[in-house]
Design a protein around this motif. Structure first.
Motif, PDB file in Angstrom:
ATOM      1  N   GLY A  73     -11.728 -13.710  18.320  1.00  0.00           N
ATOM      2  CA  GLY A  73     -12.575 -13.095  17.304  1.00  0.00           C
ATOM      3  C   GLY A  73     -12.103 -11.774  16.747  1.00  0.00           C
ATOM      4  N   MET A  74     -10.937 -11.323  17.183  1.00  0.00           N
ATOM      5  CA  MET A  74     -10.413 -10.070  16.632  1.00  0.00           C
ATOM      6  C   MET A  74     -10.135 -10.226  15.132  1.00  0.00           C
ATOM      7  N   VAL A  75     -10.536  -9.225  14.357  1.00  0.00           N
ATOM      8  CA  VAL A  75     -10.231  -9.234  12.928  1.00  0.00           C
ATOM      9  C   VAL A  75      -8.816  -8.703  12.712  1.00  0.00           C
ATOM     10  N   VAL A  76      -8.022  -9.413  11.940  1.00  0.00           N
ATOM     11  CA  VAL A  76      -6.667  -8.971  11.636  1.00  0.00           C
ATOM     12  C   VAL A  76      -6.692  -8.141  10.358  1.00  0.00           C
ATOM     13  N   VAL A  77      -6.305  -6.879  10.477  1.00  0.00           N
ATOM     14  CA  VAL A  77      -6.238  -6.002   9.317  1.00  0.00           C
ATOM     15  C   VAL A  77      -4.765  -5.720   9.021  1.00  0.00           C
ATOM     16  N   ASP A  78      -4.330  -6.140   7.861  1.00  0.00           N
ATOM     17  CA  ASP A  78      -2.925  -5.985   7.481  1.00  0.00           C
ATOM     18  C   ASP A  78      -2.820  -4.764   6.577  1.00  0.00           C
ATOM     19  N   LEU A  90      -5.681  -4.676   3.776  1.00  0.00           N
ATOM     20  CA  LEU A  90      -6.185  -3.326   3.497  1.00  0.00           C
ATOM     21  C   LEU A  90      -4.995  -2.374   3.563  1.00  0.00           C
ATOM     22  N   PRO A  91      -4.192  -2.352   2.493  1.00  0.00           N
ATOM     23  CA  PRO A  91      -3.016  -1.465   2.500  1.00  0.00           C
ATOM     24  C   PRO A  91      -3.404  -0.060   2.944  1.00  0.00           C
ATOM     25  N   LEU A  92      -2.534   0.549   3.739  1.00  0.00           N
ATOM     26  CA  LEU A  92      -2.891   1.781   4.441  1.00  0.00           C
ATOM     27  C   LEU A  92      -3.547   2.819   3.546  1.00  0.00           C
ATOM     28  N   ASP A  93      -3.031   3.004   2.341  1.00  0.00           N
ATOM     29  CA  ASP A  93      -3.596   4.063   1.500  1.00  0.00           C
ATOM     30  C   ASP A  93      -4.943   3.662   0.904  1.00  0.00           C
ATOM     31  N   ALA A 128     -12.248  -0.059   3.950  1.00  0.00           N
ATOM     32  CA  ALA A 128     -12.546  -0.619   5.267  1.00  0.00           C
ATOM     33  C   ALA A 128     -14.056  -0.801   5.436  1.00  0.00           C
ATOM     34  N   GLY A 129     -14.805   0.193   4.986  1.00  0.00           N
ATOM     35  CA  GLY A 129     -16.247   0.158   5.170  1.00  0.00           C
ATOM     36  C   GLY A 129     -16.936  -1.011   4.481  1.00  0.00           C
ATOM     37  N   TRP A 130     -16.289  -1.590   3.496  1.00  0.00           N
ATOM     38  CA  TRP A 130     -16.891  -2.728   2.786  1.00  0.00           C
ATOM     39  C   TRP A 130     -16.668  -4.031   3.513  1.00  0.00           C
ATOM     40  N   PHE A 131     -15.530  -4.180   4.126  1.00  0.00           N
ATOM     41  CA  PHE A 131     -15.135  -5.509   4.580  1.00  0.00           C
ATOM     42  C   PHE A 131     -14.976  -5.624   6.093  1.00  0.00           C
ATOM     43  N   LEU A 132     -15.011  -4.482   6.779  1.00  0.00           N
ATOM     44  CA  LEU A 132     -14.824  -4.539   8.237  1.00  0.00           C
ATOM     45  C   LEU A 132     -16.175  -4.440   8.936  1.00  0.00           C
ATOM     46  N   ILE A 189      -5.302  -7.493  -4.258  1.00  0.00           N
ATOM     47  CA  ILE A 189      -4.761  -8.097  -3.033  1.00  0.00           C
ATOM     48  C   ILE A 189      -5.846  -8.138  -1.955  1.00  0.00           C
ATOM     49  N   ILE A 190      -6.692  -7.114  -1.935  1.00  0.00           N
ATOM     50  CA  ILE A 190      -7.822  -7.158  -0.993  1.00  0.00           C
ATOM     51  C   ILE A 190      -8.704  -8.351  -1.326  1.00  0.00           C
ATOM     52  N   ALA A 191      -9.031  -8.474  -2.600  1.00  0.00           N
ATOM     53  CA  ALA A 191      -9.886  -9.589  -3.027  1.00  0.00           C
ATOM     54  C   ALA A 191      -9.246 -10.929  -2.679  1.00  0.00           C
TER      55      ALA A 191
END
Lengths: 458, 458, 458, 458
Positions: free
Chosen positions: C264-269, C287-290, C296-300, C421-423
């Protein structure tokens, strides 16, 4: 595989990170262990094992701290009953990718001393290197004076460990000891950290001796044992406390600093000998930063709070780190604004007159006029000293203090004048009024011309 | 004494600083040589000598640059007539405080190859370590393919250098070669930089062979020889030009960059294979930063101006440094704002489709439908490949290009997919329309389950 | 006196250290607060006070952490009943050497919002600068949408705070707000952090309005409110938990990483959009670093464990720090060896096809053939969009997902292709099969030539 | 847009980098200009323009160096005929993306002095800030003593520049001067670098005066003019020489150092006053590192070679950089091993006795017994001094030397004892035998208790 050496200049302590395939071991970590974790990460590895070659007596072990942060397992020799970690025994092996570590029991320095043989299984089955702890150094072997009642026995044990366990690994084996030159754990070490068993077999003076001669030599050795060793041994047996959260000294204003001094804080001045000589707080103990690790344990009581006088905040931070490695966690802070802040506050300060050998030569033989206090070791003293000088090795200075005449000026003297500044500050703290330091000391005498050596009667 | 190793990740080039008593020598310096000077200063030493173990063929020597900045003397083997520096010969010794360096002539890799024996005179007269240049590596020996007409002769010379000069120094001697794993100067090197002559005597495969077998093996070896080697040899014989003052790439706006492209600038994309696959400039050459030192010499013409595409300015700076080490001094700059800037400028861009092995398995045997272009070396190809694949080693790709059919999609393939991205970009630049990259490649095939390997007929 | 600004690029959060004479205050600290302490030390000062201009909703306050480490007092506005710290009120003053800080109550953004007026008493009694929190920014004013039932009231409060409290301090007063351009706390901010009250009085669009118009404009504003805001508000009211000891992500092997994914870990790239497009884990969230701090707050989700895919360990460390600022403390680690390690493991991976506008132009109007999903904000959409495109703002994408047709390819589209790319990754996670990203997007359309804009019917 | 301030601690020199959209300008660069280039790169910008607000007299301009490295254009005021660069005139504007710089001619400090008004065109047309060079500082205005024959004229010009050009820009305008507190270019500056025109209008003492009073005050001002100013002016008019390639001091062994001393090298000791007092080379000039930029120009002849005595190599490197900023390019190196190396070499050394105010109090009024030499400025002396003291401002010490009696001990004295150490070393070099330094000096007197001040007759 990867292999990194961490050389702690202060204690001349060597620790190691080795690993492969995502896993790593640390051998003999110090207490401030962030660096091991960071370097392991840089190799993409987690630290899974911490090895202690023996119960260290000269610094606080970082094994507990590192294990707490990484979840690594701690491994010790089985011959001592540690309150933490797990025992391991001759022949136990541990695998980290292609790296294999095999345990050798090599008693002598202590009974539970281990050596750890490293193999690179990707290239062959011969040992590649060996972590020898305090059994074998570059140019020397470990001390065997910690069990005075069993002096011959442990010297014999060490001989056997060296000749039956270590040297048989082969001339080609790389040597990775726990200490380098400058450590109190050995006096004959070379000024480099790397060697091989074969080079040592040829050139390490102690390995040239037969068993009997070796035992005789070891039993006859005189080693200093700073008072803090016992505390280190106790802590390292029980498991040292965690490092206080981010130890960082606080800048203290002159008035705060002075108030703490009144409340019993010890003032440790880590500036250069010259700066201390130029101006210093009345009761300050001189421990120049690069000498702090070697001499703090002799002159700093364990339970006192400590205040630092430094040229830069960075130096105070480094000193705090060094002191934490020795278990001194109670550094209150440092004098904000440095020595200048004290001077402009209108408070009194002292100085130590620096005396070149030219002046000594003019004065003539010390005696009733002034005391020339040579604080070098017995060996150094015996290899030559100035006529008329008084001898009190720095490590025994506290005991000699009462016997020194306090009716005449004292000029402290050592190999270079650096230990002499520590001695001078100790004398001043003990109430001696007129204290000088011969900066240059024996080295300057040796380098000076005939006029001077003649006048000094050498 | 002090001894520091400088490991250049890119070329797997090892250089060394050794010294004592205020003087130091550098062995086989690279061209950006600030670091040597800074580290020598940290040891309180001036660099007085620069040794070249041989005329390097894989990078521009830093000897001239370093000598010009420090006044140091450059020393070479006498068997080649260099336009700069001084020759030295078997038995010549040089002293740096307690450090002594003695010259051994160890021809084979080249005729003028030297090894340099280091002694620590403060501890003994046995050799402590030896700088072997390209004669002996950790796990391999030097190439002997540079004189094809005299292949057996030089292989024999190398054998004799190894067995009559180097190994007799003793098992205990530390080994300090000029290259580590990853270098084009040897293919069997271990992934660590340190070993001893004794460990190599036991485990280096090439040292297990008798003279005849050794010569046969060396003569049979196939080594790549990138086209830039010849230029390096020429430069290193004549003395390379000074490093341009502070080489630093300039950020170029999209329109400047595009204008330079029109004027013939080569676009070198140093981003990751995945990023290149995601979006790239139409004619860009993919040379991911960590592969740049190994492959730039194959695909970058010597006289063309270069423009970089990078994720970060720091990467562009590092790439410029790496390119300078190979003698590419004409880097105009990097694309300011990176790939995104190009994308938002409305200019066209390409992509390389990344194809997992699962997709290959679904497609079935390559052939008329698509070409699977395996760019691994002959050795890798022979040790196993996919049925139906076409072979063209990356280092010979340029020559194979014309023979490749251009009427079907091409999927490039290598050990991991990383060399494949370089190949894909080369194909695209050569006009191939549909180019894909099997990221994962042979490693993924090896790790995949039976369904996949079955479908791939392995 | 000293004054330092700390600009957190990610959240465009500004915090400040000011002080004099050995004492210092920090205004609106972030949670990783080592830097404040270090900088204060560099000025020879201890941090004695921490001011919070208001209860932050977009990041975890560092006040508790910083106070715990330094012993500093925390001060809040009195109009909200915090579970920690002390309230302060209009006119309260605090002294740090020659620096005086005076409290102004400036409600509007929140009821307890404070501004802090700074005077340099060594030069004069006029205000020198003012910390305005979220009341006044460079080029914008604070949001007033947090109390929807009292929208007009709080907008009016803010107007009065601006015009009766702040602007009257004088044109000459330096402006030090809590956010810079890029923050979700305001959309019209200038891309610099420094201004004066007078410059804002002249040029800040919101300060040109009368009270009625201002209230109307503020009430009409639409602001995104990421789901994590509520959690931040709760934490910052109660007092956030201490920072976990030295948060540092662990390298996880491919198999460990895959196992955690199964659990169940979420993979954040956090790699670049191009690298994600080139190859990505099947269910990874891009979620590109910048962009991580902003999105993050929207999708994590708050409670899920997180695994990172990064190009470099340093990036993973930075991402972990950024996530901790948002209260995501459960980062398990990062994929050791990066994307390549995954590829060579033979596991399947995905890619997102990058589509230049030239391709869109060739395709013609989107509709039944493919969906062009424009994820820009309402304002951006209304200021111009491609005919045939479908609109779903990125911050509302989750809600729109169900209504999107899943029978045709989707090309995501935004201002530059970066939000796209997030979308795209969100769509892929939601089961959409064929997802593309128009890298370049609206900016590329705007920059492209007439052929293209003609074909796109613009 | 971006805007960065570079504060050179030594000279309290402020320079600036501003830019936008890929282009940048530097205002008043120093000679070691790598940092500007690096920071511009970090913003993705090239430096295209270098502005000089005036011909600097207190440091070597970096304009030529920076232009040579970047290709930037140099712009000067038109009222002086520079041998390099281009003149610009009132109203000229320069554009860098959204940043506009407009030239104001603001003579007074010099005839060709410019101010540069900065606008952020993305937010409004009002000036945002102004680079004022040496016209207006935080808390002070520029010197007008460089044209003694036209003193009233230039003071009037400055008044008009301030009141007719600068202040009319508006209270809200940010102030960016060329110097901060500690500069010899003004004595009343605040200890911070940032202010606004409005704050200065209110609180800058010089801006409170009417035209007549202002001129009177400026004409009456006494400013020091170090001998090196004239050289700087000459160099900055003609265009300074390029910076020598990578200026880096060399470690010199004691014997090399001593030999250079015999050949006329000046020994500059940059250690702390206390360390110098503790032990110093016989003819060393004390210039503690943080005082070096301010005082080197007074005591260091232009053409002499220089040798440094430092605690750390880093300090020697920094000193070399600072000296290069003043045009001293002939630093031969530093004493390897520091002061200790000299001491152990057996060579003679000196010391300066540090004397606390308690000792002065015991001694009673200076006079025939000893000389108390107060080297503070006229202003300081007049605001209070010890009875019996002799006054010789440090900047005029050389001229006073001959008149000082050399038959009694001299105790140097200043505000804190720091300038006094320089004076003490100058006296010692001039042959005075017994020289002491009252560390603490006037500050200590002010802070001491009544017993002491009573004894000192204050």
């Amino acid at each position: 595989m990867f292999h990194e050496t961490f050389h702690d200049d202060g204690l001349a302590h060597l620790s190691y990170l080795v690993g492969d395939g995502g896993a790593a071991a640390v051998i003999d970590p110090r207490r401030d262990c962030d660096t091991y974790i960071e370097r392991a990460l840089a190799h993409g590895a987690q630290i899974t094992h911490v090895f202690e070659t023996h119960r260290h007596e000269d610094f606080v072990s970082g094994a507990v701290e590192l294990a707490a942060r990484t979840g690594a397992e701690i491994l010790h020799g089985a011959a001592l009953d540690f309150d933490y970690g797990e025992p391991c025994r001759e022949g136990d092996t541990f695998r980290f990718g292609d790296v294999e570590i095999e345990v050798l029991e090599t008693p002598g320095h202590t009974f539970e001393s281990l050596s750890l043989v490293l193999r690179d299984c990707s290239t062959g089955d011969a040992p590649l290197g060996v972590f020898t702890g305090d059994a074998l150094f570059v140019g020397d072997v470990g001390r065997t004076d910690f069990y005075p009642d069993r002096a011959e026995e442990v010297a014999g044990l060490l001989y056997d460990s060296l000749h039956q366990k270590l040297l048989p690994l082969g001339d080609h084996v790389l040597l990775w000891p726990a200490h380098g030159a400058g450590s109190v754990c050995g006096s004959g070490m070379a000024d480099r950290d790397w060697s091989t068993l074969g080079y040592e077999r040829r050139h390490n003076p102690r390995l040239q001796l037969g068993r009997g001669a070796f035992i005789d030599a070891k039993v006859a050795e005189h080693h200093v044992k700073p008072p803090y060793f016992e505390r280190m041994e106790r802590m390292n047996l029980a498991g040292p406390p965690r490092v206080p959260d981010r130890p960082r000294p606080t800048p203290l204003s002159v008035s705060e600093f002075a108030r703490h001094v009144d409340d019993g804080m010890v003032v440790v001045d880590i500036r250069s000998p010259e700066a201390f000589a130029g101006a210093c707080l009345p009761d300050a103990l001189a421990l120049p930063l690069d000498m702090l690790p070697s001499y703090a344990g002799w002159f700093l009581p364990a339970q006192r709070r400590i205040g630092l006088v430094a040229d830069h905040a960075d130096d105070a931070i480094e000193a705090t780190r060094q002191l934490a490695r020795l278990g001194y966690d109670d550094v209150l802070g440092y004098l904000a604004g440095g020595m200048t802040a004290w001077e402009v506050s209108g408070r009194p300060y002292d100085r130590i007159r620096a005396v070149p050998v030219q002046t000594l030569a003019r004065r003539g033989r010390p005696g009733d006029d002034y005391l020339l206090l040579d604080v070098r070791s017995d060996e150094e003293w015996e290899s030559g000293h100035l006529p008329g000088a008084t001898h009190a090795p720095l490590d025994a200075l506290t005991e000699h203090l009462r016997a020194l005449p306090d009716d005449r000026p004292v000029t402290t003297f050592c190999g270079s004048g650096r230990r002499a500044i520590i001695a001078a500050s100790v004398l001043k703290r003990a109430g001696f009024d007129e204290v000088e330091d011969c900066l240059g000391s024996m080295a300057a005498v040796g380098a000076a011309d005939e006029d001077i050596t003649g006048a000094l009667e050498i």
